[in-house]
Design an enzyme around this catalytic site. Structure first.
Site, PDB file in Angstrom:
ATOM      1  N   GLY A 111      11.260  -1.134   3.527  1.00 35.73           N
ATOM      2  CA  GLY A 111      11.272  -2.553   2.749  1.00 35.73           C
ATOM      3  C   GLY A 111      10.237  -2.511   1.525  1.00 35.73           C
ATOM      4  O   GLY A 111      10.667  -3.419   0.679  1.00 35.73           O
ATOM      5  N   GLU A 134      14.510   4.633   6.924  1.00 39.63           N
ATOM      6  CA  GLU A 134      14.843   3.843   8.155  1.00 39.63           C
ATOM      7  C   GLU A 134      15.806   4.555   8.994  1.00 39.63           C
ATOM      8  O   GLU A 134      15.438   4.513  10.573  1.00 39.63           O
ATOM      9  CB  GLU A 134      15.758   2.639   7.769  1.00 39.63           C
ATOM     10  CG  GLU A 134      14.902   1.563   7.115  1.00 39.63           C
ATOM     11  CD  GLU A 134      14.583   1.572   5.553  1.00 39.63           C
ATOM     12  OE1 GLU A 134      15.283   2.668   5.168  1.00 39.63           O
ATOM     13  OE2 GLU A 134      14.334   0.557   5.066  1.00 39.63           O
TER      14      GLU A 134
HETATM   15  N1  CO8 Z   1       4.304  -0.622   9.615  1.00 39.53           N
HETATM   16  C1  CO8 Z   1       3.298  -0.802  10.431  1.00 39.53           C
HETATM   17  N2  CO8 Z   1       2.283  -0.078  10.384  1.00 39.53           N
HETATM   18  C2  CO8 Z   1       2.198   0.832   9.194  1.00 39.53           C
HETATM   19  C3  CO8 Z   1       3.434   0.931   8.468  1.00 39.53           C
HETATM   20  C4  CO8 Z   1       4.471   0.418   8.602  1.00 39.53           C
HETATM   21  N3  CO8 Z   1       5.766   0.359   7.917  1.00 39.53           N
HETATM   22  N4  CO8 Z   1       3.047   1.916   7.579  1.00 39.53           N
HETATM   23  C5  CO8 Z   1       1.826   2.356   7.768  1.00 39.53           C
HETATM   24  N5  CO8 Z   1       1.145   1.833   8.906  1.00 39.53           N
HETATM   25  C6  CO8 Z   1      -0.338   1.695   9.432  1.00 39.53           C
HETATM   26  C7  CO8 Z   1      -0.142   2.857  10.247  1.00 39.53           C
HETATM   27  O1  CO8 Z   1       0.114   2.777  11.757  1.00 39.53           O
HETATM   28  C8  CO8 Z   1      -1.547   3.248  10.420  1.00 39.53           C
HETATM   29  O2  CO8 Z   1      -2.076   2.341  11.143  1.00 39.53           O
HETATM   30  P1  CO8 Z   1      -3.352   2.877  12.209  1.00 39.53           P
HETATM   31  O3  CO8 Z   1      -4.499   3.369  11.281  1.00 39.53           O
HETATM   32  O4  CO8 Z   1      -3.527   1.782  13.038  1.00 39.53           O
HETATM   33  O5  CO8 Z   1      -2.677   3.964  13.230  1.00 39.53           O
HETATM   34  C9  CO8 Z   1      -2.031   2.784   8.940  1.00 39.53           C
HETATM   35  O6  CO8 Z   1      -0.985   2.194   8.268  1.00 39.53           O
HETATM   36  C10 CO8 Z   1      -2.345   3.931   7.934  1.00 39.53           C
HETATM   37  O7  CO8 Z   1      -1.078   4.816   8.065  1.00 39.53           O
HETATM   38  P2  CO8 Z   1      -1.140   6.672   8.283  1.00 39.53           P
HETATM   39  O8  CO8 Z   1      -2.243   6.939   9.156  1.00 39.53           O
HETATM   40  O9  CO8 Z   1       0.397   6.861   8.780  1.00 39.53           O
HETATM   41  O10 CO8 Z   1      -1.140   6.997   6.831  1.00 39.53           O
HETATM   42  P3  CO8 Z   1      -0.889   8.486   6.207  1.00 39.53           P
HETATM   43  O11 CO8 Z   1      -1.438   8.753   4.828  1.00 39.53           O
HETATM   44  O12 CO8 Z   1      -0.943   9.434   7.249  1.00 39.53           O
HETATM   45  O13 CO8 Z   1       0.936   8.310   6.002  1.00 39.53           O
HETATM   46  C11 CO8 Z   1       2.914   7.337   5.493  1.00 39.53           C
HETATM   47  C12 CO8 Z   1       1.532   7.482   5.389  1.00 39.53           C
HETATM   48  C13 CO8 Z   1       3.668   8.352   5.184  1.00 39.53           C
HETATM   49  C14 CO8 Z   1       3.338   6.167   4.425  1.00 39.53           C
HETATM   50  C15 CO8 Z   1       3.014   6.797   6.890  1.00 39.53           C
HETATM   51  O14 CO8 Z   1       2.138   5.695   7.451  1.00 39.53           O
HETATM   52  C16 CO8 Z   1       4.323   6.293   7.321  1.00 39.53           C
HETATM   53  O15 CO8 Z   1       5.403   7.359   7.416  1.00 39.53           O
HETATM   54  N6  CO8 Z   1       4.685   5.061   7.354  1.00 39.53           N
HETATM   55  C17 CO8 Z   1       6.048   4.215   7.761  1.00 39.53           C
HETATM   56  C18 CO8 Z   1       6.923   4.501   6.809  1.00 39.53           C
HETATM   57  C19 CO8 Z   1       8.280   4.085   7.221  1.00 39.53           C
HETATM   58  O16 CO8 Z   1       8.843   4.392   7.859  1.00 39.53           O
HETATM   59  N7  CO8 Z   1       8.712   2.719   6.503  1.00 39.53           N
HETATM   60  C20 CO8 Z   1       9.896   2.192   6.706  1.00 39.53           C
HETATM   61  C21 CO8 Z   1       9.744   1.000   7.855  1.00 39.53           C
HETATM   62  S1  CO8 Z   1      11.233   0.344   8.246  1.00 39.53           S
HETATM   63  C22 CO8 Z   1      11.565  -0.581   7.033  1.00 39.53           C
HETATM   64  O17 CO8 Z   1      11.002  -1.052   6.120  1.00 39.53           O
HETATM   65  C23 CO8 Z   1      12.888  -1.508   7.259  1.00 39.53           C
HETATM   66  C24 CO8 Z   1      12.768  -2.738   6.431  1.00 39.53           C
HETATM   67  C25 CO8 Z   1      14.004  -3.521   6.713  1.00 39.53           C
HETATM   68  C26 CO8 Z   1      13.988  -4.536   5.764  1.00 39.53           C
HETATM   69  C27 CO8 Z   1      13.127  -5.516   6.721  1.00 39.53           C
HETATM   70  C28 CO8 Z   1      13.578  -7.011   6.510  1.00 39.53           C
HETATM   71  C29 CO8 Z   1      12.750  -8.051   7.316  1.00 39.53           C
END
Ligand code: CO8
Length: 261
Positions: A111, A134
């Protein structure tokens, strides 16, 4: 403006509004209240006579790491379908008539990538991390990624990105035309974005709104219809004061003073 939890709002230059996504603990994951705040802030800028162009950014580390996965995980079909979960996102593109520049540094995933693609102009750092991951979560892009990314990079590349979930860099985004400009640092990115916003804010608001409207039409209409649409809007601008002001100033070798009418 006070009262926001997940965003910061400022007016850093004459005519320029800025929204900074500010949910650092979750890398600016786009939870529903954040999207609601973003909509409220953009609506306020749209209504404000002191703002003519808007910059949307995150932090150096993350523009936005996606929709909030933890919030989405338990949703049922009927909740997603009837709860206007995605609909509220589209307000960004429908309600906003003033130009929006996304300044992307760090992660712009899912997103977050889709939000950046909704902007009228996308600027990024060379090391920005774009992607539609995704598929790795057992789902697909839901805020326009399959459509806007495909229009931006072509079908084959979009398919590869969306089917593998692999990310692409800001440098690639620049090469592929996803980003209009690529900057070496976050500071240079913000300076570039604010400068462009300031330039746009210096023009006639009527002409700027018309220009944004006709370029956006090119994404929806066939070429012949789009060219006709453009001509109609072009004709209509002869009814504006600013067309007279701009052309008269050119002839008199003066700077135009826009009436914005
Ligand atoms: N949602 C919720 N929490 C998240 C997200 C996310 N997308 N991304 C990161 N966070 C949180 C982590 O859970 C973590 O929280 P905590 O400290 O409580 O465990 C904190 O942020 C820091 O993240 P990381 O420890 O993972 O940080 P890194 O530097 O190790 O990694 C990354 C960074 C690579 C970005 C990793 O966080 C990651 O892979 N995040 C998810 C990325 C992802 O898959 N995004 C797509 C999500 S799906 C989507 O967006 C569908 C959209 C559809 C449209 C929506 C319409 C309403």
């Amino acid at each position: 403006r006070r009262g926001y939890e997940y965003i910061e709002v400022s007016e850093p230059r004459p005519g320029v509004g800025q929204v900074t996504l500010n949910r650092p603990k979750a890398l600016n994951a786009l939870c529903s209240p954040l999207i609601a705040e973003l909509n409220t802030a953009l609506r306020a800028f749209q209504a404000s006579p002191s703002v003519a162009a808007i910059v949307l950014t995150g932090s150096e580390k993350a523009f936005a790491a996606g929709a909030d996965i933890k919030e989405m995980a338990p949703l049922t079909f009927s909740e997603a379908y009837s709860g206007a979960f995605i609909e509220s996102w589209s307000e960004l593109t429908t309600a906003l008539k003033k130009p929006l520049i996304a300044a992307v540094s760090g992660h712009a995933l899912g997103g977050g990538c889709e939000l950046a693609l909704m902007a009228d102009i996308l600027y990024c750092t060379a090391t920005a991390n774009f992607g539609q991951p995704e598929i790795r979560l057992g789902t697909i892009p839901g805020a326009g990624g399959s459509q806007r990314l495909t229009r931006a990079v072509g079908k084959s590349k979009a398919m590869e990105l969306i089917l593998t979930g692999k990310s692409f860099s800001g440098e690639e985004a620049g090469r592929w035309g996803v980003a209009a400009r690529v900057f070496p640092t976050y500071e240079a990115l913000m300076e570039g974005a604010l400068k462009t916003a300031e330039t746009i804010a210096g023009y006639s608001k009527v002409a700027v709104q018309a220009a944004k409207e006709v370029v956006n039409k090119s994404q929806d209409l066939a070429l012949r219809d789009g060219v006709e649409y453009e001509r109609r809007v072009f004709h209509s601008l002869f009814g504006s004061q600013d067309q007279k002001i701009g052309m008269k100033a050119f002839a008199e070798k003066k700077q135009p003073e826009w009436s914005h009418r």
